[in-house]
Scaffold this active site. Sequence first.
Site, PDB file in Angstrom:
ATOM      1  N   GLY A  13      50.987  42.105  47.807  1.00 52.57           N
ATOM      2  CA  GLY A  13      52.219  41.385  47.527  1.00 52.57           C
ATOM      3  C   GLY A  13      52.130  39.879  47.532  1.00 52.57           C
ATOM      4  O   GLY A  13      53.148  39.194  47.389  1.00 52.57           O
TER       5      GLY A  13
ATOM      6  N   GLY B 152      50.927  45.281  44.113  1.00 53.80           N
ATOM      7  CA  GLY B 152      51.530  45.299  42.790  1.00 53.80           C
ATOM      8  C   GLY B 152      53.006  44.991  42.769  1.00 53.80           C
ATOM      9  O   GLY B 152      53.666  45.173  41.749  1.00 53.80           O
TER      10      GLY B 152
ATOM     11  N   GLY C 211      45.783  40.221  44.074  1.00 54.56           N
ATOM     12  CA  GLY C 211      45.548  41.052  42.902  1.00 54.56           C
ATOM     13  C   GLY C 211      46.414  40.612  41.746  1.00 54.56           C
ATOM     14  O   GLY C 211      46.135  39.643  41.042  1.00 54.56           O
ATOM     15  N   SER C 212      47.538  41.319  41.578  1.00 56.54           N
ATOM     16  CA  SER C 212      48.437  41.035  40.459  1.00 56.54           C
ATOM     17  C   SER C 212      48.985  39.617  40.511  1.00 56.54           C
ATOM     18  O   SER C 212      49.335  39.043  39.475  1.00 56.54           O
ATOM     19  CB  SER C 212      49.600  42.035  40.479  1.00 56.54           C
TER      20      SER C 212
ATOM     21  N   ASP D  71      41.360  40.099  42.457  1.00 56.78           N
ATOM     22  CA  ASP D  71      41.184  41.234  41.552  1.00 56.78           C
ATOM     23  C   ASP D  71      40.953  40.718  40.135  1.00 56.78           C
ATOM     24  O   ASP D  71      41.682  39.832  39.669  1.00 56.78           O
ATOM     25  CB  ASP D  71      42.433  42.113  41.525  1.00 56.78           C
TER      26      ASP D  71
ATOM     27  N   LYS E  70      36.538  49.005  43.932  1.00 61.22           N
ATOM     28  CA  LYS E  70      37.334  49.978  44.666  1.00 61.22           C
ATOM     29  C   LYS E  70      36.875  51.416  44.392  1.00 61.22           C
ATOM     30  O   LYS E  70      36.445  51.737  43.274  1.00 61.22           O
ATOM     31  CB  LYS E  70      38.817  49.862  44.266  1.00 61.22           C
TER      32      LYS E  70
END
Length: 291
Positions: free
Chosen positions: A213, A152, A234-235, A23, A80
């Site tokens: 995660g 997240g 992502g995060s 991301d 997305k």
Amino acid sequence: MAKPQTTLGEDLARMLKGGVIMDVVTAKQAKIAEAAGACAVMALERVPSDIRAQGGVARMSDPQLIKEIQAAVSIPVMAKVRIGHTAEARILEALKIDFIDESEVLTPADPFDHVDKRGFKVPFVCGATNLGEALRRINEGAAMIRTKGEAGTGNVVEAVRHLKLIQREIRELKETDESMLEMWAEMERVPLTLLKQVRKDQRLPVVTFVAGGIATPADAALLMQLGAEGVFVGSGIFKSKDPKRMAEAIVLATIHYKDAKKLAEISTGLPLPMPGLEVATLGTRMQERGV
């Protein structure tokens, strides 16, 4: 029987196998991801941890941001859309995006249906928590499936749960007789022919990645060891203390997931990963959207 012809989307998904999709929210981040060895980037305006922390409605990225990211990198660019938001998907198709993620991370747009992906030229990836959900998305035209995990959170437990559950349900099909198979297909609202194909092949008919995660190289390696064909992060990259090093480490761990000594070397001396959240304390479970 002749082997079914693959679609361009399925071919691209196969090209991404074994890789890490990251991301990114800026063109600069996209360049960091590409330099670290990402096989593709996912353009969005807020990473999942920020969506979770800030709340509000999460929508498709601004086309200007997508164009900037497309201009900055040579690897595939994904983006997305909200569940069921056909108009957002058409906009991304017009932007010549490489892959659309119909994502539970964004705020759902349709409480009843997902996008009918069969009417699009651009391929879709969708999340799933179990076999029935995965097959519904494939029947709608998804060219790739990923676990939903719990985006997240920096907590890998739900991604592990979803992958193992899908694998277990596929194995159990071998012991399911024809009458029970028909009942299962009707209950899960999937074609019996698709279910029989999965029973025969003992795998989903599309490439299966994991997401939700993943925050450390060990997380990525674990999921690859469990049978994932690639990793979405992502995060976990850009909420770590050193995104560049973490991105490189997760790519290397995804490649060398079978080599414990190499994994120890990759994981040594890394800056702190993103803070994690206990899933049981969450008010919103993104994974439950659009099942």
